[in-house]
Design a protein around this motif. Structure first.
Motif, PDB file in Angstrom:
ATOM      1  N   LEU A   3      45.174  34.738  51.201  1.00  0.00           N
ATOM      2  CA  LEU A   3      44.105  35.443  50.500  1.00  0.00           C
ATOM      3  C   LEU A   3      44.231  35.227  48.988  1.00  0.00           C
ATOM      4  N   LEU A   4      45.456  35.300  48.476  1.00  0.00           N
ATOM      5  CA  LEU A   4      45.674  35.107  47.048  1.00  0.00           C
ATOM      6  C   LEU A   4      45.408  33.664  46.626  1.00  0.00           C
ATOM      7  N   PHE A   5      45.540  32.735  47.566  1.00  0.00           N
ATOM      8  CA  PHE A   5      45.340  31.324  47.236  1.00  0.00           C
ATOM      9  C   PHE A   5      43.883  30.897  47.397  1.00  0.00           C
ATOM     10  N   ALA A   6      43.103  31.680  48.134  1.00  0.00           N
ATOM     11  CA  ALA A   6      41.726  31.298  48.479  1.00  0.00           C
ATOM     12  C   ALA A   6      40.870  30.914  47.272  1.00  0.00           C
ATOM     13  N   PRO A   7      40.948  31.613  46.125  1.00  0.00           N
ATOM     14  CA  PRO A   7      40.104  31.220  44.988  1.00  0.00           C
ATOM     15  C   PRO A   7      40.324  29.781  44.533  1.00  0.00           C
ATOM     16  N   PHE A   8      41.502  29.234  44.764  1.00  0.00           N
ATOM     17  CA  PHE A   8      41.725  27.844  44.368  1.00  0.00           C
ATOM     18  C   PHE A   8      40.901  26.884  45.232  1.00  0.00           C
ATOM     19  N   TRP A   9      40.714  27.231  46.510  1.00  0.00           N
ATOM     20  CA  TRP A   9      39.856  26.405  47.359  1.00  0.00           C
ATOM     21  C   TRP A   9      38.409  26.464  46.879  1.00  0.00           C
ATOM     22  N   VAL A  10      37.974  27.667  46.488  1.00  0.00           N
ATOM     23  CA  VAL A  10      36.619  27.817  45.949  1.00  0.00           C
ATOM     24  C   VAL A  10      36.476  26.996  44.671  1.00  0.00           C
ATOM     25  N   PHE A  37      45.250  41.942  44.862  1.00  0.00           N
ATOM     26  CA  PHE A  37      44.528  40.697  44.611  1.00  0.00           C
ATOM     27  C   PHE A  37      43.909  40.671  43.209  1.00  0.00           C
ATOM     28  N   THR A  38      43.184  41.728  42.863  1.00  0.00           N
ATOM     29  CA  THR A  38      42.485  41.757  41.579  1.00  0.00           C
ATOM     30  C   THR A  38      43.451  41.666  40.408  1.00  0.00           C
ATOM     31  N   GLU A  39      44.536  42.425  40.478  1.00  0.00           N
ATOM     32  CA  GLU A  39      45.511  42.420  39.390  1.00  0.00           C
ATOM     33  C   GLU A  39      46.209  41.068  39.278  1.00  0.00           C
ATOM     34  N   THR A  40      46.527  40.484  40.419  1.00  0.00           N
ATOM     35  CA  THR A  40      47.181  39.172  40.407  1.00  0.00           C
ATOM     36  C   THR A  40      46.290  38.127  39.761  1.00  0.00           C
ATOM     37  N   TRP A  41      45.011  38.126  40.142  1.00  0.00           N
ATOM     38  CA  TRP A  41      44.118  37.102  39.618  1.00  0.00           C
ATOM     39  C   TRP A  41      43.708  37.362  38.171  1.00  0.00           C
ATOM     40  N   ARG A  42      43.719  38.604  37.754  1.00  0.00           N
ATOM     41  CA  ARG A  42      43.491  38.875  36.334  1.00  0.00           C
ATOM     42  C   ARG A  42      44.605  38.248  35.507  1.00  0.00           C
ATOM     43  N   PHE A  43      45.828  38.390  36.001  1.00  0.00           N
ATOM     44  CA  PHE A  43      46.982  37.810  35.313  1.00  0.00           C
ATOM     45  C   PHE A  43      46.900  36.280  35.324  1.00  0.00           C
ATOM     46  N   LEU A  44      46.554  35.700  36.475  1.00  0.00           N
ATOM     47  CA  LEU A  44      46.482  34.239  36.583  1.00  0.00           C
ATOM     48  C   LEU A  44      45.408  33.655  35.674  1.00  0.00           C
ATOM     49  N   LEU A  45      44.261  34.312  35.594  1.00  0.00           N
ATOM     50  CA  LEU A  45      43.184  33.817  34.750  1.00  0.00           C
ATOM     51  C   LEU A  45      43.557  33.869  33.272  1.00  0.00           C
ATOM     52  N   LEU A  46      44.408  34.818  32.919  1.00  0.00           N
ATOM     53  CA  LEU A  46      44.842  34.927  31.525  1.00  0.00           C
ATOM     54  C   LEU A  46      46.106  34.124  31.245  1.00  0.00           C
ATOM     55  N   SER A  47      46.742  33.606  32.291  1.00  0.00           N
ATOM     56  CA  SER A  47      48.042  32.941  32.133  1.00  0.00           C
ATOM     57  C   SER A  47      48.049  31.809  31.107  1.00  0.00           C
ATOM     58  N   MET A  71      39.246  22.276  34.527  1.00  0.00           N
ATOM     59  CA  MET A  71      40.290  21.675  35.359  1.00  0.00           C
ATOM     60  C   MET A  71      41.675  21.959  34.798  1.00  0.00           C
ATOM     61  N   ALA A  72      41.824  21.825  33.479  1.00  0.00           N
ATOM     62  CA  ALA A  72      43.121  22.086  32.855  1.00  0.00           C
ATOM     63  C   ALA A  72      43.507  23.558  33.009  1.00  0.00           C
ATOM     64  N   TRP A  73      42.534  24.448  32.803  1.00  0.00           N
ATOM     65  CA  TRP A  73      42.787  25.889  32.942  1.00  0.00           C
ATOM     66  C   TRP A  73      43.212  26.218  34.374  1.00  0.00           C
ATOM     67  N   THR A  74      42.488  25.641  35.344  1.00  0.00           N
ATOM     68  CA  THR A  74      42.801  25.879  36.755  1.00  0.00           C
ATOM     69  C   THR A  74      44.172  25.322  37.111  1.00  0.00           C
ATOM     70  N   ALA A  75      44.517  24.161  36.554  1.00  0.00           N
ATOM     71  CA  ALA A  75      45.824  23.546  36.836  1.00  0.00           C
ATOM     72  C   ALA A  75      46.963  24.423  36.342  1.00  0.00           C
ATOM     73  N   VAL A  76      46.806  25.002  35.157  1.00  0.00           N
ATOM     74  CA  VAL A  76      47.854  25.893  34.626  1.00  0.00           C
ATOM     75  C   VAL A  76      47.973  27.135  35.505  1.00  0.00           C
ATOM     76  N   ALA A  77      46.832  27.722  35.879  1.00  0.00           N
ATOM     77  CA  ALA A  77      46.868  28.901  36.750  1.00  0.00           C
ATOM     78  C   ALA A  77      47.523  28.568  38.085  1.00  0.00           C
ATOM     79  N   LEU A  78      47.245  27.376  38.612  1.00  0.00           N
ATOM     80  CA  LEU A  78      47.846  26.959  39.878  1.00  0.00           C
ATOM     81  C   LEU A  78      49.356  26.824  39.759  1.00  0.00           C
TER      82      LEU A  78
END
Length: 224
Positions: free
Chosen positions: A98-105, A157-167, A136-143
């Protein structure tokens, strides 16, 4: 993430732990350590491939990257890497996917954007291409942050992805270093494709994991 050793309850694991702890003096010890390190990179690469296939790719890539990162975090200090990998792979499998699903999107959207770039011409193409590279670069760093973040924290989920988007903004120097590692792997794919096939994913997990791990430790220290 806890770095303390877990008890080893099988003979092969105990043997490997004794080998890992053995001190061989001089250049021979350095050569043995380098060979063991390189061998583990190949093993981790194989683990990630098998873990991805075990989950049917869509349900296996996220858990495989997370488990591979767990093994890469300890490398030669890990006496039972295969057991650690599969134990981590199975843990919270549904939540991890579930936490990884946004990367597929994101991958699907980036693919469509890439197709759109090839269909455009002139200034519109340049603008879209520039935006695509940034995303792409932003997504790669978050990944690259994702495996260590999900291993270290158990957040919603929400808190994790908030952190990843700001990472990427949490440590610009770390983000640049992470992108440099990925560029090195990409260049190596051009000139040394066999090496990338053997150790590419494992090297990326190890190198970016160290950078991200140190950054997360600093963030935790600052918060506490």
């Amino acid at each position: 993430m806890n770095q303390d050793r877990k008890p080893v309850d099988d003979p092969r694991g105990a043997t490997r732990e004794r080998v890992a702890d053995a001190e061989v003096p001089g250049w021979a010890g350095g050569v043995m350590l380098a060979l063991r390190w390189a061998t583990l990179l190949v093993e981790i690469n194989v683990m990630v491939v098998l873990g991805t296939l075990a989950g049917g790719v869509l349900g296996g890539l996220g858990p495989a990257l997370r488990a591979g990162s767990a093994v890469a975090a300890r490398m030669t200090d890990e006496p039972t890497p295969w057991r650690t990998f599969w134990r981590t792979w199975r843990t919270d499998l549904g939540r991890v996917n579930l936490l990884f699903a946004p990367f597929w999107v994101a991958a699907v959207l980036l693919w469509f954007d890439g197709v759109a770039v090839t269909l455009l011409e002139g200034p519109a193409r340049a603008v879209l291409l520039g935006g695509l590279i940034v995303v792409m670069a932003w997504t790669a760093v978050a990944l690259c942050y994702w495996p260590r973040v999900t291993l270290r924290y158990e957040r919603p989920f929400t808190e994790t992805w908030r952190f990843l988007l700001l990472s990427p903004l949490l440590g610009p120097a770390v983000s640049l270093a992470v992108l440099l590692v990925l560029v090195v792997v990409w260049v190596a794919w051009t000139f040394l494709p066999l090496a990338v096939v053997l150790v590419g994913a494992a090297f990326a997990l190890w190198a970016t994991g160290r950078l991200v791990g140190e950054r997360l430790e600093k963030i935790d220290a600052d918060v506490s």
